[in-house]
Design an enzyme around this catalytic site. Sequence first.
Site, PDB file in Angstrom:
ATOM      1  N   ALA A 219       2.554   6.669  -2.224  1.00 28.96           N
ATOM      2  CA  ALA A 219       2.400   8.028  -2.741  1.00 28.96           C
ATOM      3  C   ALA A 219       2.228   8.943  -1.534  1.00 28.96           C
ATOM      4  O   ALA A 219       1.866   8.488  -0.449  1.00 28.96           O
ATOM      5  CB  ALA A 219       1.183   8.092  -3.647  1.00 28.96           C
TER       6      ALA A 219
ATOM      7  N   GLY B  35       2.058   3.030  -3.551  1.00 26.82           N
ATOM      8  CA  GLY B  35       2.875   3.455  -4.687  1.00 26.82           C
ATOM      9  C   GLY B  35       4.322   2.981  -4.577  1.00 26.82           C
ATOM     10  O   GLY B  35       5.000   2.824  -5.595  1.00 26.82           O
TER      11      GLY B  35
ATOM     12  N   GLU C 107       4.271  -0.410  -5.939  1.00 25.37           N
ATOM     13  CA  GLU C 107       4.031  -0.285  -7.388  1.00 25.37           C
ATOM     14  C   GLU C 107       5.284   0.206  -8.122  1.00 25.37           C
ATOM     15  O   GLU C 107       5.582  -0.241  -9.231  1.00 25.37           O
ATOM     16  CB  GLU C 107       2.850   0.667  -7.625  1.00 25.37           C
ATOM     17  CG  GLU C 107       1.558   0.072  -7.088  1.00 25.37           C
ATOM     18  CD  GLU C 107       0.410   1.057  -7.072  1.00 25.37           C
ATOM     19  OE1 GLU C 107       0.460   2.034  -6.295  1.00 25.37           O
ATOM     20  OE2 GLU C 107      -0.532   0.879  -7.861  1.00 25.37           O
TER      21      GLU C 107
ATOM     22  N   GLU D 176      -3.929   0.917   0.078  1.00 19.54           N
ATOM     23  CA  GLU D 176      -4.766   2.034  -0.379  1.00 19.54           C
ATOM     24  C   GLU D 176      -6.213   1.935   0.103  1.00 19.54           C
ATOM     25  O   GLU D 176      -6.853   2.941   0.395  1.00 19.54           O
ATOM     26  CB  GLU D 176      -4.750   2.119  -1.911  1.00 19.54           C
ATOM     27  CG  GLU D 176      -3.443   2.628  -2.503  1.00 19.54           C
ATOM     28  CD  GLU D 176      -2.450   1.533  -2.839  1.00 19.54           C
ATOM     29  OE1 GLU D 176      -2.555   0.410  -2.299  1.00 19.54           O
ATOM     30  OE2 GLU D 176      -1.553   1.811  -3.659  1.00 19.54           O
TER      31      GLU D 176
HETATM   32  C1  HXC Z   1       3.057  10.910   3.406  1.00 18.92           C
HETATM   33  C2  HXC Z   1       3.972   9.560   4.996  1.00 18.92           C
HETATM   34  C3  HXC Z   1       3.596   8.408   4.281  1.00 18.92           C
HETATM   35  C4  HXC Z   1       2.921   8.589   3.032  1.00 18.92           C
HETATM   36  C5  HXC Z   1       4.592   7.778   6.086  1.00 18.92           C
HETATM   37  N1  HXC Z   1       4.591   9.101   6.103  1.00 18.92           N
HETATM   38  N2  HXC Z   1       3.993   7.312   4.984  1.00 18.92           N
HETATM   39  N3  HXC Z   1       3.709  10.787   4.568  1.00 18.92           N
HETATM   40  N4  HXC Z   1       2.676   9.859   2.662  1.00 18.92           N
HETATM   41  N5  HXC Z   1       2.554   7.568   2.259  1.00 18.92           N
HETATM   42  C6  HXC Z   1       5.150   9.994   7.138  1.00 18.92           C
HETATM   43  C7  HXC Z   1       4.319   9.980   8.397  1.00 18.92           C
HETATM   44  O1  HXC Z   1       3.212  10.861   8.274  1.00 18.92           O
HETATM   45  C8  HXC Z   1       5.333  10.461   9.419  1.00 18.92           C
HETATM   46  O2  HXC Z   1       5.519  11.851   9.301  1.00 18.92           O
HETATM   47  C9  HXC Z   1       6.629   9.812   8.921  1.00 18.92           C
HETATM   48  O3  HXC Z   1       6.415   9.507   7.551  1.00 18.92           O
HETATM   49  C10 HXC Z   1       6.954   8.522   9.657  1.00 18.92           C
HETATM   50  O4  HXC Z   1       5.831   7.664   9.573  1.00 18.92           O
HETATM   51  P1  HXC Z   1       5.173   6.967  10.862  1.00 18.92           P
HETATM   52  O5  HXC Z   1       3.784   6.590  10.499  1.00 18.92           O
HETATM   53  O6  HXC Z   1       5.360   7.810  12.084  1.00 18.92           O
HETATM   54  O7  HXC Z   1       6.098   5.676  10.988  1.00 18.92           O
HETATM   55  P2  HXC Z   1       5.717   4.246  11.581  1.00 18.92           P
HETATM   56  O8  HXC Z   1       4.887   4.404  12.821  1.00 18.92           O
HETATM   57  O9  HXC Z   1       6.995   3.482  11.643  1.00 18.92           O
HETATM   58  O10 HXC Z   1       4.745   3.577  10.506  1.00 18.92           O
HETATM   59  C11 HXC Z   1       5.251   3.241   9.206  1.00 18.92           C
HETATM   60  C12 HXC Z   1       4.078   2.958   8.222  1.00 18.92           C
HETATM   61  C13 HXC Z   1       3.118   4.161   8.234  1.00 18.92           C
HETATM   62  C14 HXC Z   1       3.351   1.678   8.635  1.00 18.92           C
HETATM   63  C15 HXC Z   1       4.703   2.745   6.840  1.00 18.92           C
HETATM   64  O11 HXC Z   1       3.857   5.365   8.034  1.00 18.92           O
HETATM   65  C16 HXC Z   1       2.049   4.090   7.175  1.00 18.92           C
HETATM   66  O12 HXC Z   1       1.087   3.361   7.333  1.00 18.92           O
HETATM   67  N6  HXC Z   1       2.201   4.879   6.136  1.00 18.92           N
HETATM   68  C17 HXC Z   1       1.221   4.997   5.074  1.00 18.92           C
HETATM   69  C18 HXC Z   1       1.282   3.766   4.191  1.00 18.92           C
HETATM   70  C19 HXC Z   1       0.239   3.852   3.082  1.00 18.92           C
HETATM   71  O13 HXC Z   1      -0.967   3.897   3.359  1.00 18.92           O
HETATM   72  N7  HXC Z   1       0.686   3.898   1.831  1.00 18.92           N
HETATM   73  C20 HXC Z   1      -0.194   4.002   0.670  1.00 18.92           C
HETATM   74  C21 HXC Z   1      -0.346   5.431   0.293  1.00 18.92           C
HETATM   75  S1  HXC Z   1      -1.523   5.609  -1.026  1.00 18.92           S
HETATM   76  P3  HXC Z   1       4.971  12.885  10.408  1.00 18.92           P
HETATM   77  O14 HXC Z   1       5.497  14.206   9.959  1.00 18.92           O
HETATM   78  O15 HXC Z   1       3.482  12.790  10.341  1.00 18.92           O
HETATM   79  O16 HXC Z   1       5.532  12.392  11.708  1.00 18.92           O
HETATM   80  C22 HXC Z   1      -0.693   5.253  -2.402  1.00 18.92           C
HETATM   81  C23 HXC Z   1      -1.467   5.359  -3.668  1.00 18.92           C
HETATM   82  C24 HXC Z   1      -0.633   5.067  -4.879  1.00 18.92           C
HETATM   83  O17 HXC Z   1       0.455   4.915  -2.404  1.00 18.92           O
HETATM   84  C25 HXC Z   1      -1.410   5.208  -6.144  1.00 18.92           C
HETATM   85  C26 HXC Z   1      -1.874   6.565  -6.471  1.00 18.92           C
HETATM   86  C27 HXC Z   1      -0.894   7.410  -7.209  1.00 18.92           C
END
Ligand code: HXC
Length: 257
Positions: A65, A108, A111, A131
Amino acid sequence: MLFDTIATETTGRVALIRLDRPKALNALSDQLLTELGKALDAFEANDGIGAIVLTGSEKAFAAGADIKEMATKGFVDALNSDFAAKVDRVARCRKPVIAAVAGFALGGGCELAMACDFILAADTARFGQPEITLGIMPGMGGTQRLTRLVGRAKAMEMILTGRMIDAAEAERAGLVARVVPADKLLDEALAAAEKIADFSAPIVRLAKESVNQAEEMSLADGIRFERRVFYAMFATEDQKEGMAAFTEKRTPHFNHR
Ligand code: HXC
């Protein structure tokens, strides 16, 4: 159909939906989930479509998400907008939806893939529910669907530690149907979708519904449900056509609506 955050195309009886927010690794913004719902509405209403493939990019199916959108939400905002429920549209789709996953399927994103009927994974795929690292827990069905798919021990480990698993581990655990080389992922997913779309549309619909009942019913009720649906199939032209074609050694021509 023109969208900002997804791209759609159709080939024959198969629809392809590609998540398309590359700069955010296909993070599931509210707009993306709304557009995905609209695309599914349209494909579901279209008798010319028999199966749907949902995919992302080489790097990410979806990294979760949208954290930037969620960061400032309060409890009442979250409750009232019920944004996590948008993924239910995918699970409610009555036509088969195949997730073709390469790269990250996190939070998400994992999911969303699990809300599809089955997952085909590229050997580059990585699944996780991170998460917990953000001070939340899965909210789009992860605590329920992951647990049903991989069992309590691995679901608990993944959800409590945030550890990612690779495609091979996901296949061993039963999270994905099959792992294929990354450069073959889309071809394999489209081929599976074409195959499904060529079968009888009403029979496919009932088979999908019956498998889904396995998650909702006791075994005895589920078997009873299956048997009713199975016997009802003998009232369809497609059962006559399928069996006649076998006997006559020819290709069956099934009802596609
Ligand atoms: C918003 C995101 C994002 C996310 C990545 N980006 N994941 N933006 N929401 N979930 C953005 C980053 O901020 C960045 O933008 C760009 O995408 C590239 O990501 P990087 O981190 O620079 O890439 P990398 O170093 O290759 O790392 C990849 C990654 C990492 C390991 C996937 O991006 C990451 O850990 N992302 C978050 C994963 C996560 O925690 N997902 C769960 C979310 S909570 P900028 O502009 O900053 O450079 C969830 C809840 C669901 O899903 C249920 C509730 C509805």
